[in-house]
Design a protein around this motif. Structure first.
Motif, PDB file in Angstrom:
ATOM      1  N   ARG A   1       3.907  -4.940  27.882  1.00  0.00           N
ATOM      2  CA  ARG A   1       4.626  -4.072  28.821  1.00  0.00           C
ATOM      3  C   ARG A   1       4.822  -4.735  30.180  1.00  0.00           C
ATOM      4  NH1 ARG A   1       1.263   0.040  26.571  1.00  0.00           N
ATOM      5  NH2 ARG A   1      -0.116  -0.110  28.389  1.00  0.00           N
ATOM      6  N   ARG A   2       3.954  -5.690  30.521  1.00  0.00           N
ATOM      7  CA  ARG A   2       3.976  -6.257  31.867  1.00  0.00           C
ATOM      8  C   ARG A   2       4.645  -7.624  31.962  1.00  0.00           C
ATOM      9  NH1 ARG A   2      -1.628  -4.740  35.016  1.00  0.00           N
ATOM     10  NH2 ARG A   2      -1.585  -2.495  34.609  1.00  0.00           N
ATOM     11  N   THR A   3       4.664  -8.366  30.843  1.00  0.00           N
ATOM     12  CA  THR A   3       5.195  -9.720  30.914  1.00  0.00           C
ATOM     13  C   THR A   3       6.721  -9.709  30.953  1.00  0.00           C
ATOM     14  OG1 THR A   3       5.108 -11.910  29.892  1.00  0.00           O
ATOM     15  CG2 THR A   3       5.309 -10.043  28.413  1.00  0.00           C
ATOM     16  N   ALA A   4       7.288 -10.739  31.587  1.00  0.00           N
ATOM     17  CA  ALA A   4       8.742 -10.813  31.712  1.00  0.00           C
ATOM     18  C   ALA A   4       9.409 -11.141  30.382  1.00  0.00           C
ATOM     19  CB  ALA A   4       9.119 -11.869  32.757  1.00  0.00           C
ATOM     20  N   ARG A   5       8.767 -11.946  29.572  1.00  0.00           N
ATOM     21  CA  ARG A   5       9.332 -12.340  28.272  1.00  0.00           C
ATOM     22  C   ARG A   5       8.318 -12.048  27.170  1.00  0.00           C
ATOM     23  NH1 ARG A   5      13.963 -14.920  28.141  1.00  0.00           N
ATOM     24  NH2 ARG A   5      14.826 -15.876  30.013  1.00  0.00           N
ATOM     25  N   PRO A   6       8.266 -10.820  26.684  1.00  0.00           N
ATOM     26  CA  PRO A   6       7.274 -10.456  25.670  1.00  0.00           C
ATOM     27  C   PRO A   6       7.519 -11.170  24.345  1.00  0.00           C
ATOM     28  CG  PRO A   6       8.835  -8.670  25.983  1.00  0.00           C
ATOM     29  CD  PRO A   6       9.121  -9.683  27.052  1.00  0.00           C
ATOM     30  N   LEU A   7       6.449 -11.352  23.594  1.00  0.00           N
ATOM     31  CA  LEU A   7       6.545 -11.997  22.279  1.00  0.00           C
ATOM     32  C   LEU A   7       7.446 -11.200  21.346  1.00  0.00           C
ATOM     33  CD1 LEU A   7       5.458 -14.192  20.294  1.00  0.00           C
ATOM     34  CD2 LEU A   7       3.629 -12.577  19.724  1.00  0.00           C
ATOM     35  N   VAL A   8       7.294  -9.891  21.329  1.00  0.00           N
ATOM     36  CA  VAL A   8       8.138  -9.013  20.524  1.00  0.00           C
ATOM     37  C   VAL A   8       9.147  -8.345  21.450  1.00  0.00           C
ATOM     38  CG1 VAL A   8       8.194  -7.054  18.939  1.00  0.00           C
ATOM     39  CG2 VAL A   8       6.228  -8.601  18.941  1.00  0.00           C
ATOM     40  N   PRO A   9      10.430  -8.674  21.338  1.00  0.00           N
ATOM     41  CA  PRO A   9      11.432  -8.107  22.240  1.00  0.00           C
ATOM     42  C   PRO A   9      11.432  -6.581  22.192  1.00  0.00           C
ATOM     43  CG  PRO A   9      12.363  -9.920  20.982  1.00  0.00           C
ATOM     44  CD  PRO A   9      11.018  -9.635  20.397  1.00  0.00           C
ATOM     45  N   PRO A  10      11.434  -5.908  23.345  1.00  0.00           N
ATOM     46  CA  PRO A  10      11.428  -4.438  23.355  1.00  0.00           C
ATOM     47  C   PRO A  10      12.604  -3.837  22.612  1.00  0.00           C
ATOM     48  CG  PRO A  10      10.953  -5.309  25.547  1.00  0.00           C
ATOM     49  CD  PRO A  10      11.357  -6.475  24.708  1.00  0.00           C
ATOM     50  N   ALA A  11      13.764  -4.532  22.631  1.00  0.00           N
ATOM     51  CA  ALA A  11      14.941  -4.002  21.941  1.00  0.00           C
ATOM     52  C   ALA A  11      14.680  -3.835  20.448  1.00  0.00           C
ATOM     53  CB  ALA A  11      16.145  -4.926  22.169  1.00  0.00           C
ATOM     54  N   LEU A  12      13.888  -4.732  19.842  1.00  0.00           N
ATOM     55  CA  LEU A  12      13.565  -4.601  18.426  1.00  0.00           C
ATOM     56  C   LEU A  12      12.709  -3.371  18.165  1.00  0.00           C
ATOM     57  CD1 LEU A  12      12.774  -8.229  17.149  1.00  0.00           C
ATOM     58  CD2 LEU A  12      14.755  -6.800  16.615  1.00  0.00           C
ATOM     59  N   LEU A  13      11.716  -3.158  19.012  1.00  0.00           N
ATOM     60  CA  LEU A  13      10.814  -2.021  18.823  1.00  0.00           C
ATOM     61  C   LEU A  13      11.498  -0.697  19.144  1.00  0.00           C
ATOM     62  CD1 LEU A  13       7.496  -3.462  20.285  1.00  0.00           C
ATOM     63  CD2 LEU A  13       8.265  -3.391  17.905  1.00  0.00           C
ATOM     64  N   ARG A  14      12.573  -0.739  19.952  1.00  0.00           N
ATOM     65  CA  ARG A  14      13.330   0.484  20.238  1.00  0.00           C
ATOM     66  C   ARG A  14      14.396   0.767  19.186  1.00  0.00           C
ATOM     67  NH1 ARG A  14      13.148  -1.331  25.825  1.00  0.00           N
ATOM     68  NH2 ARG A  14      15.227  -2.232  25.542  1.00  0.00           N
ATOM     69  N   SER A  15      14.601  -0.186  18.281  1.00  0.00           N
ATOM     70  CA  SER A  15      15.618  -0.002  17.249  1.00  0.00           C
ATOM     71  C   SER A  15      15.058   0.870  16.132  1.00  0.00           C
ATOM     72  CB  SER A  15      16.048  -1.366  16.694  1.00  0.00           C
ATOM     73  OG  SER A  15      16.880  -1.201  15.564  1.00  0.00           O
ATOM     74  N   ARG A  16      15.637   2.033  15.948  1.00  0.00           N
ATOM     75  CA  ARG A  16      15.162   2.951  14.906  1.00  0.00           C
ATOM     76  C   ARG A  16      15.261   2.343  13.516  1.00  0.00           C
ATOM     77  NH1 ARG A  16      17.789   8.883  13.461  1.00  0.00           N
ATOM     78  NH2 ARG A  16      16.440   9.339  11.671  1.00  0.00           N
ATOM     79  N   PRO A  17      16.371   1.678  13.142  1.00  0.00           N
ATOM     80  CA  PRO A  17      16.422   1.073  11.801  1.00  0.00           C
ATOM     81  C   PRO A  17      15.357  -0.001  11.584  1.00  0.00           C
ATOM     82  CG  PRO A  17      18.634   1.259  12.721  1.00  0.00           C
ATOM     83  CD  PRO A  17      17.683   1.580  13.822  1.00  0.00           C
ATOM     84  N   VAL A  18      15.075  -0.821  12.606  1.00  0.00           N
ATOM     85  CA  VAL A  18      14.070  -1.872  12.457  1.00  0.00           C
ATOM     86  C   VAL A  18      12.686  -1.264  12.239  1.00  0.00           C
ATOM     87  CG1 VAL A  18      12.876  -3.747  13.645  1.00  0.00           C
ATOM     88  CG2 VAL A  18      15.370  -3.611  13.738  1.00  0.00           C
ATOM     89  N   VAL A  19      12.315  -0.299  13.068  1.00  0.00           N
ATOM     90  CA  VAL A  19      10.995   0.337  12.932  1.00  0.00           C
ATOM     91  C   VAL A  19      10.893   1.068  11.596  1.00  0.00           C
ATOM     92  CG1 VAL A  19       9.457   2.091  13.891  1.00  0.00           C
ATOM     93  CG2 VAL A  19      10.675   0.535  15.420  1.00  0.00           C
ATOM     94  N   ALA A  20      11.949   1.776  11.209  1.00  0.00           N
ATOM     95  CA  ALA A  20      11.936   2.479   9.923  1.00  0.00           C
ATOM     96  C   ALA A  20      11.786   1.495   8.769  1.00  0.00           C
ATOM     97  CB  ALA A  20      13.217   3.295   9.767  1.00  0.00           C
ATOM     98  N   GLY A  21      12.485   0.354   8.855  1.00  0.00           N
ATOM     99  CA  GLY A  21      12.377  -0.654   7.800  1.00  0.00           C
ATOM    100  C   GLY A  21      10.979  -1.231   7.696  1.00  0.00           C
ATOM    101  N   LEU A  22      10.351  -1.501   8.839  1.00  0.00           N
ATOM    102  CA  LEU A  22       8.999  -2.075   8.830  1.00  0.00           C
ATOM    103  C   LEU A  22       7.978  -1.082   8.281  1.00  0.00           C
ATOM    104  CD1 LEU A  22       9.019  -3.906  12.286  1.00  0.00           C
ATOM    105  CD2 LEU A  22       9.185  -4.951  10.023  1.00  0.00           C
TER     106      LEU A  22
END
Length: 490
Positions: free
Chosen positions: A271-292
């Motif tokens: 949440r604090r780093t400028a370039r996180p390992l897991v891009p926030p856009a991926l975790l906010r994507s409903r299809p990606v989270v549902a698929g995982l």
């Protein structure tokens, strides 16, 4: 360009199959390995556990490396390293060498597995991605079917060391081929080169910026986040593997505590780093989270069921390992056949309906297994496994295509790493759950406990089907432009 895509597909398919084949043949080689090297049972178990911990802890970071330095390079490095480790195990003088080289195999497997998906995402346009992913899934099913037969023949005829030579040879060939394949560029039309803000031209503002050369090494790769995630996943897998064998000991509880603490620290850091390992856009994507979530649930249900069914077929039905493999063979066959069919169904009905249907087939197969008893014959048992194979192959092909498709090309490696993480943690979770349920009450016989366990695992598969409701439906066909009417002359 077509030849380049074909070579990329060949690398991805063979690379995934080599890893799957290695896992199946090792199980058959372990008893002979233990006798030859004079190893204890715990040491032999670490030839599997060490690999699982290494691969699960590094998959996401390996995907990030592929996004930054090229999936083809990471794939070649992973496959050639995997081959070298396999050859080393074939020559290993003692069990300590085998365990150490298996850990190295896990590291190399983590490098190559996300790259098999990242290369496909970069080489194929999004609308043509489903079939390559389905063929990759079929190859995994074929390796799972052929592994016990080939491994059993090699161990019987040439000894346990021969199975590692088996995986080393194709890994060397495909690694060298990957170095000869030009970096894919065909699919980059959908995500162009980064603009002044670091995003691909035309990419949405929420997309994670592509790393740029002037970024520092630590900032670009998020090494602190990678270490925290590796500790979290490594400890979690260790708990899932160790708890069914030794129970909830002090060490197991301590390892779980470390996993929870590292996971909390990872979430805070991201949440604090400028370039996180897991891009926030991926975790906010409903299809990606549902698929995982879907992949995690169905892999837990499948492998937990296979674990229980193996004991049922051998200890209750009295089958030998070869006969057990033949009774279960329909599962792998239907995976091989079902994955390409799933790609066609996905195009016709959409990802959501296809995946929900596959999850329902898997749940039905597991549910029917709960009705078997000591008089079960090959035909109804094989039918249960056929349903499970068709369902799992469909879900794996479709949900994986959604996860990779929904990620921008510059984040395909991380998406592939997340997918592979779900596919590694899920089986460990399923086996741990099955073991807990089977041993919950010592006064209950195996068959009644098996029935309860299968019912729970069927519910887990149903949860995976429910999670698939978050996947996208069928895309509306593009409207054809209306024909221009002639302008009447005055």
């Amino acid at each position: 360009m077509i030849r380049q895509r074909q070579l990329t597909l060949a690398c991805s398919v063979v690379g995934a199959a080599v890893v799957a084949l290695d896992g199946t043949v090792l199980t058959l080689a372990q008893p002979a390995l233990q006798r030859d090297l004079g190893a204890s049972f715990a040491q032999v178990q670490w030839t599997s556990t060490g690999y699982l911990v290494a691969v699960a802890s590094l998959l996401v970071f390996a995907g990030r490396l592929g996004d930054r330095y090229g999936h083809r390079r990471l794939f070649a490095l992973g496959t050639l390293g995997f081959a070298a480790a396999s050859a080393g195990i074939a020559l290993a003088p003692g069990i300590g060498w085998v365990i150490g080289l298996r850990v190295l195999q896990g590291v190399c497997g983590a490098l190559l597995q996300p790259a098999t998906l990242g290369m496909l995402r970069a080489a194929f346009p999004p609308e043509r991605l489903a079939m390559p992913v389905a063929l990759r899934t079929s190859a995994i099913g074929l390796a799972a079917a052929a592994g016990p037969v080939i491994g059993g023949a090699l161990v019987s005829g040439y000894g346990w060391r021969s199975v590692f030579v088996l995986t080393a040879i194709p890994a060397v060939v495909i690694g060298l081929l990957a170095l000869a394949v030009p970096a894919p560029t065909a699919a980059l039309g959908s995500v162009a080169a980064p603009g002044p803000d670091g995003r691909a031209a035309g990419a949405p503002a929420s997309a994670h910026p592509a790393p740029r050369p002037r970024d520092g090494f630590l900032a670009a790769l998020d090494l602190p986040g990678a270490v925290l995630l590796a500790v979290t996943l490594g400890c979690l897998v260790q708990v899932l593997v160790a708890a069914p064998e030794s129970g909830w000991t002090t060490m197991t509880a301590l390892t779980l505590g470390v996993a929870v603490a590292a996971g909390a620290a990872f979430a805070r850091h991201e949440r604090r780093t400028a370039r996180p390992l897991v891009p926030p856009a991926l975790l906010r994507s409903r299809p990606v989270v549902a698929g995982l979530v879907t992949l995690l649930a169905v892999s837990a249900a499948l492998f937990g069921s296979l674990f229980v069914a193996t004991y049922f077929l051998q200890n209750v039905r009295g089958l030998d390992p070869m006969s057990t493999g033949l009774w279960v063979l329909s599962l792998a066959v239907m995976m091989v056949v079902g994955a390409p069919v799933a790609a066609l169904l996905q195009r016709r009905f959409g990802s959501r309906r296809t995946t929900v249907g596959g999850g329902a087939l898997l749940a039905l197969g597991v549910l029917l297994l709960s009705r078997l008893d000591a008089s079960a014959t090959a035909l109804p048992t094989g039918a249960c496994f056929a349903l499970m194979g068709a369902g799992f192959g469909t879900v794996m092909a479709t949900a994986t295509a959604v996860v990779v498709h929904r990620a921008p090309v510059v984040e395909a490696g991380v998406a592939g790493g997340l997918q592979q993480t779900a596919m590694n943690v899920g089986p460990a979770l399923g086996v741990a759950t099955a073991t807990l349920l089977l041993t919950l009450d010592a006064n209950v016989g195996f068959v009644p406990a098996m029935e309860t366990t299968f019912l729970v695992l069927a519910a887990v598969a149903a949860l995976g089907a429910a999670a698939a409701l978050g996947l996208p439906g069928r895309a509306a066909p593009a409207k054809e432009p209306e024909a221009r009417r002639p302008v009447p002359r005055p």
